[in-house]
Write a protein that holds these residues in place. Structure first.
Motif, mmCIF file in Angstrom:
data_model
loop_
_atom_site.group_PDB
_atom_site.id
_atom_site.type_symbol
_atom_site.label_atom_id
_atom_site.label_comp_id
_atom_site.label_asym_id
_atom_site.label_seq_id
_atom_site.Cartn_x
_atom_site.Cartn_y
_atom_site.Cartn_z
ATOM 1 N N LEU A 145 6.819 11.572 8.120
ATOM 2 C CA LEU A 145 7.260 12.682 6.328
ATOM 3 C C LEU A 145 6.612 12.942 5.311
ATOM 4 O O LEU A 145 5.515 12.340 5.698
ATOM 5 C CB LEU A 145 8.535 10.598 6.858
ATOM 6 C CG LEU A 145 9.080 10.337 7.068
ATOM 7 C CD1 LEU A 145 9.358 9.249 6.924
ATOM 8 C CD2 LEU A 145 10.324 10.927 7.729
ATOM 9 N N GLN A 146 6.735 13.664 5.530
ATOM 10 C CA GLN A 146 6.477 13.920 4.247
ATOM 11 C C GLN A 146 6.526 13.914 2.616
ATOM 12 O O GLN A 146 7.503 14.165 2.326
ATOM 13 C CB GLN A 146 6.590 16.194 4.272
ATOM 14 C CG GLN A 146 5.699 16.809 3.345
ATOM 15 C CD GLN A 146 5.360 17.840 4.180
ATOM 16 O OE1 GLN A 146 6.820 18.699 3.082
ATOM 17 N NE2 GLN A 146 4.574 18.925 4.801
ATOM 18 N N LYS A 147 6.393 13.021 2.663
ATOM 19 C CA LYS A 147 6.368 11.874 1.344
ATOM 20 C C LYS A 147 5.961 10.767 1.794
ATOM 21 O O LYS A 147 4.814 10.380 2.173
ATOM 22 C CB LYS A 147 8.283 11.272 1.791
ATOM 23 C CG LYS A 147 8.474 10.906 3.017
ATOM 24 C CD LYS A 147 9.783 9.821 2.581
ATOM 25 C CE LYS A 147 10.107 8.448 3.193
ATOM 26 N NZ LYS A 147 11.572 8.196 2.801
ATOM 27 N N TYR A 148 6.136 10.079 0.007
ATOM 28 C CA TYR A 148 5.266 8.929 -0.354
ATOM 29 C C TYR A 148 6.160 7.820 0.697
ATOM 30 O O TYR A 148 6.645 7.846 1.248
ATOM 31 C CB TYR A 148 6.485 8.087 -1.873
ATOM 32 C CG TYR A 148 5.260 8.471 -2.788
ATOM 33 C CD1 TYR A 148 4.468 7.943 -3.835
ATOM 34 C CD2 TYR A 148 5.339 9.823 -2.925
ATOM 35 C CE1 TYR A 148 3.675 8.644 -4.486
ATOM 36 C CE2 TYR A 148 4.553 10.425 -4.231
ATOM 37 C CZ TYR A 148 4.308 9.442 -5.114
ATOM 38 O OH TYR A 148 3.020 9.832 -6.081
ATOM 39 N N ASN A 149 5.371 6.769 1.116
ATOM 40 C CA ASN A 149 5.370 5.825 2.113
ATOM 41 C C ASN A 149 4.762 4.017 1.609
ATOM 42 O O ASN A 149 3.317 4.373 1.146
ATOM 43 C CB ASN A 149 4.396 6.190 3.422
ATOM 44 C CG ASN A 149 5.702 6.436 4.721
ATOM 45 O OD1 ASN A 149 6.589 6.497 5.482
ATOM 46 N ND2 ASN A 149 5.791 8.568 4.212
ATOM 47 N N LEU A 193 1.680 -1.131 0.325
ATOM 48 C CA LEU A 193 0.155 0.233 -0.323
ATOM 49 C C LEU A 193 1.085 1.343 -0.084
ATOM 50 O O LEU A 193 2.540 1.343 1.090
ATOM 51 C CB LEU A 193 -0.791 0.218 1.005
ATOM 52 C CG LEU A 193 -1.886 1.194 1.718
ATOM 53 C CD1 LEU A 193 -3.349 0.478 0.237
ATOM 54 C CD2 LEU A 193 -2.473 1.603 2.378
ATOM 55 N N ALA A 194 0.300 2.043 -0.814
ATOM 56 C CA ALA A 194 1.180 3.877 -0.843
ATOM 57 C C ALA A 194 0.520 4.431 -0.251
ATOM 58 O O ALA A 194 -1.054 4.762 -0.722
ATOM 59 C CB ALA A 194 1.980 4.001 -1.995
ATOM 60 N N ILE A 195 0.891 5.398 1.035
ATOM 61 C CA ILE A 195 0.005 6.690 0.579
ATOM 62 C C ILE A 195 0.903 8.059 0.390
ATOM 63 O O ILE A 195 2.483 7.880 0.686
ATOM 64 C CB ILE A 195 -0.036 7.205 2.505
ATOM 65 C CG1 ILE A 195 -1.124 5.527 2.829
ATOM 66 C CG2 ILE A 195 -1.135 7.949 3.038
ATOM 67 C CD1 ILE A 195 -1.353 5.844 3.905
ATOM 68 N N ILE A 196 0.224 8.544 -0.343
ATOM 69 C CA ILE A 196 1.215 9.111 -1.437
ATOM 70 C C ILE A 196 0.136 10.945 -1.417
ATOM 71 O O ILE A 196 -1.337 11.224 -0.424
ATOM 72 C CB ILE A 196 0.485 9.420 -2.645
ATOM 73 C CG1 ILE A 196 0.971 8.027 -3.199
ATOM 74 C CG2 ILE A 196 0.368 10.048 -3.444
ATOM 75 C CD1 ILE A 196 0.183 7.409 -4.098
ATOM 76 N N PRO A 197 0.898 11.640 -0.428
ATOM 77 C CA PRO A 197 0.722 12.991 -0.079
ATOM 78 C C PRO A 197 0.538 14.338 -1.031
ATOM 79 O O PRO A 197 0.407 13.934 -1.905
ATOM 80 C CB PRO A 197 2.538 13.592 0.695
ATOM 81 C CG PRO A 197 3.282 12.785 -0.141
ATOM 82 C CD PRO A 197 2.190 11.611 0.008
ATOM 83 N N LEU A 198 -0.542 14.453 -0.805
ATOM 84 C CA LEU A 198 -1.492 15.771 -2.057
ATOM 85 C C LEU A 198 -1.527 16.685 -1.592
ATOM 86 O O LEU A 198 -1.531 18.135 -1.795
ATOM 87 C CB LEU A 198 -2.897 15.322 -2.095
ATOM 88 C CG LEU A 198 -3.444 13.470 -3.103
ATOM 89 C CD1 LEU A 198 -4.863 13.499 -2.866
ATOM 90 C CD2 LEU A 198 -2.231 13.678 -3.444
#
Length: 734
Positions: free
Chosen positions: A200-204, A186-191
Motif C-alpha cells: 500500500l502507498q500510504k501510512y501503515n 510503529l508507523a511506516i511513512i512513505p517518502l
C-alpha cells in the motif's frame, strides 16, 4: 518488620522528586513534589519548556527561590504564562515561575506602581541586576491559575545564561522511578511515490507487543509480530510514552535511538533547545497522524528539522532497503534511565496480492498459483463492520468452494502471507450490486510532498474506478486502487499534476458509467516566494517562510449547520490540507466593504464549536494567521458579555477595612472577552487588575483606604466581536 514497611513506603512514594545534592537547588514550591508534565512534551506549535508541578486544584501554595539571585523580569498577561516571574541566579541560570496567583507583598507593591506608571494592567518589565535581590528559600509568591491552562499548577523552567530551556530532571532534580516506558505502535511513512508498505502507498501502523516474562508487565523487550514489507524510500514513526510510579499521568520520553542492521540511523534526546525552534515540533512529531488519528508519533528521520537541538545531526533523512531481511531495533529511555528495546524485521521486497477468478454462480474462487497461505474473512458492505470466517472447502491447490453467505455478510476479503509478510487485501462481492446505489465522498490530503485523493464509498461496491484531474485543456487519468474495503485511492500524486486543475472526477467501470464530479479551487504555493489565491471574498496569502515544501492549497464551500445564536454572513469554507503543518503561517484575509461587524470563526470539529479567530474592522476587513487548514466562516452574534458576582455588593454598606479589593466574574460564550477593552474606574480613578480566564475572574487590590461615604464603581467590557456591557454600582463606606 518495621524496616520492611519503611522500605515499601519509600517505593510507593518514589515518584516524588528529590533535589540533587550536588547542585543544591531547592524544590520550587511546597504544594507537592508530583509532576504532571515533563520537559519536551507536546504543546500547540511548541515544546513544553519546563515541568508542571501538581497543586491538586489548590491556589495559594508557596513558591520559593531555588537559589540566590535577583528578580530580572516581571511579566503579566491574561494568556500564556499569566503572572510570571524570572529569577536570574548567581550561577547565571534563569528560573521561570508561571501561572502565579500572587507575588509576595514587596513585588505586588512594585507591580502596582509599574501598572500606574505604564497605565496598563499587562506588564513586561525588566529589572536591573541586583535591583531586587532574593535569597535561597525566600518566598516569591503563590501558586495559581493565571494565563492559559486547563487547571491550577506551577509551571517551572530552568534556562541557561543564553535563555535556552534546560531539562530540569537531567541536571538539577531527580526522581526515584522504576517504571519503564511503554511502546504502542510503529508507523511506516512513505517518502516517495515509489514507496509501498505491505503493498500500500500510504501510512501503515503496526502494533508493538511486550514480551511478558513471569507476569511482569514492566517489560524491557517489545516486538513487532509480522515481518513488514517496504520498498522505496520511507521513514519510521514511534508512538511511545512513559509512566511514573503511583502517578495517573502519561509522560513524554527522554531519548530514542533507531538502529537498522546494528547501524545507528537516528537519535533524539530532550536535553536542551532554543525557543526559535518551537515551530519544528510538527517535524519532530508526525502532524498527519496527529490530525487523522489524534495520536502522537515521534518521527525517526530528519525532515526540515536539522537545526532542532534535540536531534543528532547524523540521523537519516529517509531509508531505502535492498531486497533482503533487515533487523530493526529501537531503544527508548525515560528521564530516569529506565529503558525498553523494540525489535522487528523489515524486508525490502513485496508480496503481491493473489490473482483471483471468481465464479459467482457457484461461489468458487480460483487463484493463479498454488498457495496454502490464503486467509478469508466475511464482512458487510459497511466500513469497520465485524469480520467472520466463512465456511469453505479447498478443492485443490488453487480452487476454493464457499457456502452461500447470508446477507448482510456478503463481502469477502482475501489476502496472502509469505514468509511472514502480508499482501494487500483483495475484496469480492458475493452478490451483484446495483451501480446506481454507489455513493461516497472525496478526500484530498497532503502526504508529505505528495497529494493523495481518496473516494470513500458509503457501501462497498466492488467496482473498479478511475480518477480524472482536468482543467485548462489538461486531463490526467489515474487508476484507483482499493486500499481498504470502502476506500478507492489514487496513491501519491506528484504536485505538478495539479497545475491548472479545477475538477476531480471519479468514473466507475460500470455500464452505464457512474460519474462523480467535484470542483477544485486551489493553487500550488511555492516554498520560496510570496504568493496569493482568491476565492470569493476570501484570500490566502503566503510569505517566503510559510511552507517547508511546495504545497497545494485548496478552498471550497460546504453546507455546515450554523448554531442559531450566530448570524451567518458567509458560507463555511474548507481550506485544505489540514494534514500538514505550515512552517510559519499563511494569512487568511476576508474583505466585504458593506460589512461593519462580524468575525472569522473556525470550527473545532471535535467539540462541534465555532471559535472566534479575528474581528472585522471598520473597513469590512479581517485577517488571521493559519498554521494548517480547517473550516472557517464569517459570523456575527449579538449577545453581550455578562458581568456578575460584583464585590463590593451594590448599595451595600461596609467598614473601611472590609473593602480592600474589587472582584467580579465576566463571561462571554461566543467570542470571549476582549482583554484590551476592559475598563474599571472607582470614583473616576482607573483601577488596574488581574484577569484570570480559567475562572472568568477579574480582581483588583485596593492599596489605599477608601474615604467614607458614597463610592461609584464603573465597569466597561467588550467581547471580541464588539458587543459591549457597562455596569455602574454604588456602595458606601461607614
Amino acid at each position: 518488620m518495621l524496616k520492611q514497611k519503611l522500605i515499601i513506603s519509600f517505593i510507593i512514594l518514589s515518584y516524588f522528586l528529590t533535589e540533587d545534592s550536588s547542585l543544591n537547588y531547592l524544590w520550587p514550591t511546597n504544594t507537592s513534589k508530583t509532576i504532571t508534565t515533563l520537559f519536551g512534551e507536546k504543546r500547540s506549535r511548541r515544546f513544553h519548556a519546563g515541568i508542571d508541578v501538581r497543586t491538586y486544584g489548590r491556589i495559594g501554595d508557596k513558591i520559593f527561590a531555588v537559589e540566590s539571585g535577583y528578580i530580572s523580569r516581571i511579566k503579566i498577561s491574561p494568556d500564556g504564562y499569566g503572572k510570571a516571574l524570572y529569577l536570574t541566579l548567581d550561577d547565571g541560570n534563569i528560573i521561570l515561575y508561571a501561572h502565579i496567583d500572587r507575588y509576595n507583598s514587596e513585588i505586588e507593591l512594585l507591580v502596582n506602581k509599574l501598572r500606574i506608571n505604564k497605565k496598563s494592567s499587562s506588564l513586561n518589565h525588566f529589572l536591573k541586576k541586583d535591583e531586587l535581590r532574593v535569597h535561597k528559600g525566600e518566598l516569591l509568591g503563590y501558586c495559581g491559575d493565571t494565563g492559559s491552562l486547563s487547571g491550577p499548577h506551577l509551571h517551572f523552567e530552568i534556562r541557561d545564561p543564553s535563555g535556552h530551556p534546560i531539562n530540569p530532571l537531567k541536571s538539577f532534580y531527580s526522581i526515584v522511578d522504576t517504571l519503564r516506558p511503554i511502546a504502542e505502535s510503529l508507523a511506516i511513512i512513505p517518502l516517495s511515490n515509489k514507496t509501498y508498505i505491505n503493498g500500500l502507498q500510504k501510512y501503515n501502523l503496526f502494533d508493538i507487543e511486550p514480551l511478558i516474562v513471569n507476569n511482569d508487565n514492566n517489560s524491557y523487550k517489545y516486538f513487532i509480530k509480522d515481518t513488514i514489507s517496504v520498498i522505496g524510500e520511507f521513514g519510521l514513526g514511534l508512538e511511545t510514552h512513559d509512566e511514573i510510579n503511583s502517578s495517573p499521568f502519561d509522560f513524554g520520553i527522554y531519548e530514542i535511538e533507531l538502529f537498522i542492521n546494528n547501524q545507528k540511523q537516528y537519535k533524539i534526546n530532550f536535553d536542551k533547545y532554543c525557543f526559535d525552534h518551537d515551530h519544528l515540533i510538527y517535524n519532530e512529531l508526525d502532524y498527519y497522524l496527529l490530525e487523522k488519528e489524534s495520536r502522537s508519533f515521534h518521527r525517526l528521520f530528519l525532515n526540515e528539522n536539522t537545526e532542532l537541538d534535540f536531534i543528532d545531526r547524523d540521523s537519516n533523512d529517509g531509508i531505502t532497503l535492498d531486497k533482503g531481511y533487515h533487523n530493526l531495533i529501537i531503544n527508548v529511555i525515560d528521564n530516569f534511565d529506565n529503558s525498553i528495546q523494540i525489535q522487528g524485521v523489515l524486508k525490502g521486497d513485496i508480496v503481491l496480492s493473489p490473482d483471483i477468478i471468481y465464479d459467482n454462480n457457484n461461489y468458487l474462487i480460483q487463484t493463479s498459483n498454488t498457495n496454502n497461505n490464503l486467509s478469508f474473512y466475511l464482512s458487510t458492505r459497511y466500513e469497520n463492520s465485524q469480520k467472520i470466517i466463512p465456511n469453505y472447502k479447498q478443492l485443490d491447490s488453487t480452487l476454493f468452494s464457499f457456502d452461500k453467505p447470508l446477507k448482510p455478510y456478503e463481502v469477502l476479503e482475501i489476502f496472502n502471507k509469505d514468509k511472514g509478510i502480508k499482501s494487500k487485501s483483495t475484496y469480492i462481492s458475493f452478490y451483484d450490486y446495483d451501480p446506481y446505489k454507489i455513493s461516497g465522498t472525496f478526500e484530498l490530503e497532503h502526504i508529505n510532498r505528495y497529494i493523495n485523493i481518496n473516494f470513500k464509498e458509503n457501501e462497498f461496491s466492488g467496482f473498479n474506478a478511475k480518477l480524472i484531474l482536468s482543467g485548462n485543456g489538461k486531463k490526467n487519468i489515474i487508476d484507483l486502487n482499493r486500499y481498504s474495503k470502502n476506500v478507492l485511492s489514487s496513491g501519491l500524486i506528484e504536485l505538478n499534476r495539479f497545475e491548472d486543475i479545477n475538477q476531480m472526477s471519479i468514473i466507475y467501470d460500470t455500464n452505464p458509467e457512474i460519474i462523480f464530479n467535484k470542483n477544485l479551487y486551489g493553487k500550488i504555493f511555492s516554498s520560496e516566494q510570496e504568493s496569493s489565491f482568491k476565492f470569493k471574498n476570501f484570500e490566502i496569502i503566503s510569505n517566503k517562510e510559510s511552507f517547508n515544501f511546495d504545497s497545494f492549497i485548496s478552498i471550497h464551500e460546504d453546507q455546515i449547520d450554523i448554531p442559531k445564536e450566530f448570524i451567518k454572513i458567509s458560507n463555511p469554507i474548507i481550506i485544505s490540507p489540514n494534514t500538514i503543518s505550515f512552517k510559519d503561517y499563511i494569512t487568511l484575509k476576508y474583505e466585504n466593504k458593506k460589512l461593519i461587524k462580524g468575525g472569522i470563526y473556525q470550527l473545532n470539529e471535535e467539540k462541534e464549536k465555532w471559535i472566534f479567530k479575528g474581528k472585522i474592522n471598520s473597513f469590512g476587513q479581517a485577517e488571521i494567521k493559519l498554521f494548517s487548514g480547517g473550516i472557517f466562516c464569517i459570523l456575527d452574534e449579538e449577545e453581550k458579555p455578562l458581568i456578575k458576582n460584583i464585590f463590593p455588593n451594590p448599595n451595600s454598606y461596609y467598614n473601611v477595612k472590609e473593602v480592600d479589593k474589587i472582584n467580579f466574574n465576566i463571561l462571554d460564550v461566543h467570542s470571549k472577552i476582549d482583554y484590551d477593552s476592559i475598563e474599571i474606574n472607582l470614583n473616576n480613578q482607573p483601577i488596574y487588575f488581574d484577569y484570570i480566564p480559567y475562572r472568568d475572574l477579574l480582581r483588583a487590590d485596593l492599596f489605599n483606604e477608601l474615604d467614607s461615604g458614597e463610592n461609584i464603581l464603573k465597569i466597561s467590557i467588550k467581547d471580541n466581536i464588539g458587543n459591549k456591557t457597562n455596569k455602574e454600582i454604588r456602595f458606601f463606606i461607614k
